[in-house]
Write an enzyme that holds these catalytic residues in place. Sequence first.
Site, PDB file in Angstrom:
ATOM      1  N   SER A 131       0.812  -1.212   0.000  1.00 11.20           N
ATOM      2  CA  SER A 131       0.000   0.000   0.000  1.00 11.20           C
ATOM      3  C   SER A 131       0.846   1.262   0.000  1.00 11.20           C
ATOM      4  O   SER A 131       1.939   1.311   0.581  1.00 11.20           O
ATOM      5  CB  SER A 131      -0.905   0.006   1.238  1.00 11.20           C
ATOM      6  OG  SER A 131      -1.527   1.256   1.428  1.00 11.20           O
ATOM      7  N   GLU A 133       0.208   3.663   1.750  1.00 12.97           N
ATOM      8  CA  GLU A 133       0.241   4.118   3.140  1.00 12.97           C
ATOM      9  C   GLU A 133       1.569   3.770   3.814  1.00 12.97           C
ATOM     10  O   GLU A 133       1.903   4.331   4.857  1.00 12.97           O
ATOM     11  CB  GLU A 133      -0.911   3.515   3.933  1.00 12.97           C
ATOM     12  CG  GLU A 133      -2.281   4.101   3.595  1.00 12.97           C
ATOM     13  CD  GLU A 133      -2.459   5.522   4.119  1.00 12.97           C
ATOM     14  OE1 GLU A 133      -1.797   5.885   5.123  1.00 12.97           O
ATOM     15  OE2 GLU A 133      -3.253   6.275   3.530  1.00 12.97           O
ATOM     16  N   TYR A 154      -2.153   0.529  10.241  1.00  6.88           N
ATOM     17  CA  TYR A 154      -2.330  -0.135   8.952  1.00  6.88           C
ATOM     18  C   TYR A 154      -1.067  -0.025   8.104  1.00  6.88           C
ATOM     19  O   TYR A 154      -0.580  -1.013   7.543  1.00  6.88           O
ATOM     20  CB  TYR A 154      -3.514   0.480   8.208  1.00  6.88           C
ATOM     21  CG  TYR A 154      -3.646   0.016   6.775  1.00  6.88           C
ATOM     22  CD1 TYR A 154      -4.157  -1.242   6.469  1.00  6.88           C
ATOM     23  CD2 TYR A 154      -3.256   0.832   5.711  1.00  6.88           C
ATOM     24  CE1 TYR A 154      -4.275  -1.670   5.159  1.00  6.88           C
ATOM     25  CE2 TYR A 154      -3.372   0.423   4.404  1.00  6.88           C
ATOM     26  CZ  TYR A 154      -3.878  -0.832   4.125  1.00  6.88           C
ATOM     27  OH  TYR A 154      -3.989  -1.256   2.828  1.00  6.88           O
TER      28      TYR A 154
END
Length: 342
Positions: A131, A133, A154
Amino acid sequence: MKKVALVTGITGQDGSYLAELLLAKGYEVHGLIRRASTFNTTRIEHIYQDPHCPDTRLFLHYGDLCDGGRLAMLLSKINPDEVYNLAAQSHVRVSFEEPEYTGTTTGVGSVRLLEAVRLAGVSCRYYQASSSEMFGASPPPQNELTPFYPRSPYGVAKVYSYWITRNYREAYGMFAVNGILFNHESPRRGETFVTRKIARSVARIKAGLESELFLGNLDAVRDWGYAPEYVEGMWRMLQVDEPDDYVLATGQGYSVADFAGFAFEHAGLNWQDYVRFDEGYVRPTEVDSLIGDPTKAHQLLDWKADVRAPELAAIMVDADIEALGCSGTPWIDKPALMSWAS
């Protein structure tokens, strides 16, 4: 010979589009779903039956990334050519509320699946859903060499999954790749994710069912693409000769306010008349800007994103407006055939 694929997270946005893609390419597809008191198969219900297909090519199996033994047993039974690990607790804001669960599923769940592949002796190609992120506070544009600086549980869990995938590739010679995907959306996006929340509210405001939309950080910038295009990129990563890691992105960034503007404008509305700030949606640590550099994927995979945020907002708003006016989910239109397996 027909290829066989195992997809974890098949009931999610990406899993449903990937299942469609693989079935269209002639694969036999096996999906992993968790046993629960209610079914969560809405996104794949349209591929239950296909009157034109004589063979069953989609199978669902109960399993969980928290159960390594079950994973190894299923892998031995299915013997897939390709494994796509899309399963995760994937909501960033929720990860602050449930950090331990997020770490167990999104992070450690990946090593359970990799270890199950290794122990089962399955000769397959493995895709790990990484990801944007993971980049967090690292300034854009971000590419495969950008340092990770995650700003949420996350993001931290995804960094673990990324490195354990690379470790298994280097330690055991596995064909294992990381797809570092920037935000990718669709009408199948969960209703708690900001883009779908915006599109759904636009439809309901247009219909007179709502009068306001509450959002958090309107200044956060993201690189938003269209999910069906991104699952094509996942598949391409497993078709090349050597395993590697790739960023998939549009290369363009827009703020949350921009996306809201596109969505409301498409419905003939002014977003500033309806959008309200709610501090409750602000993360404890914010990620200001994520904009990907997909040069490597374009050069080595011949992949690029065609749909940008303005077009994406229109697609999602149209789907939610249409869904309000009829039963079912009109954005689903590709049939196949599915069966349950043990």
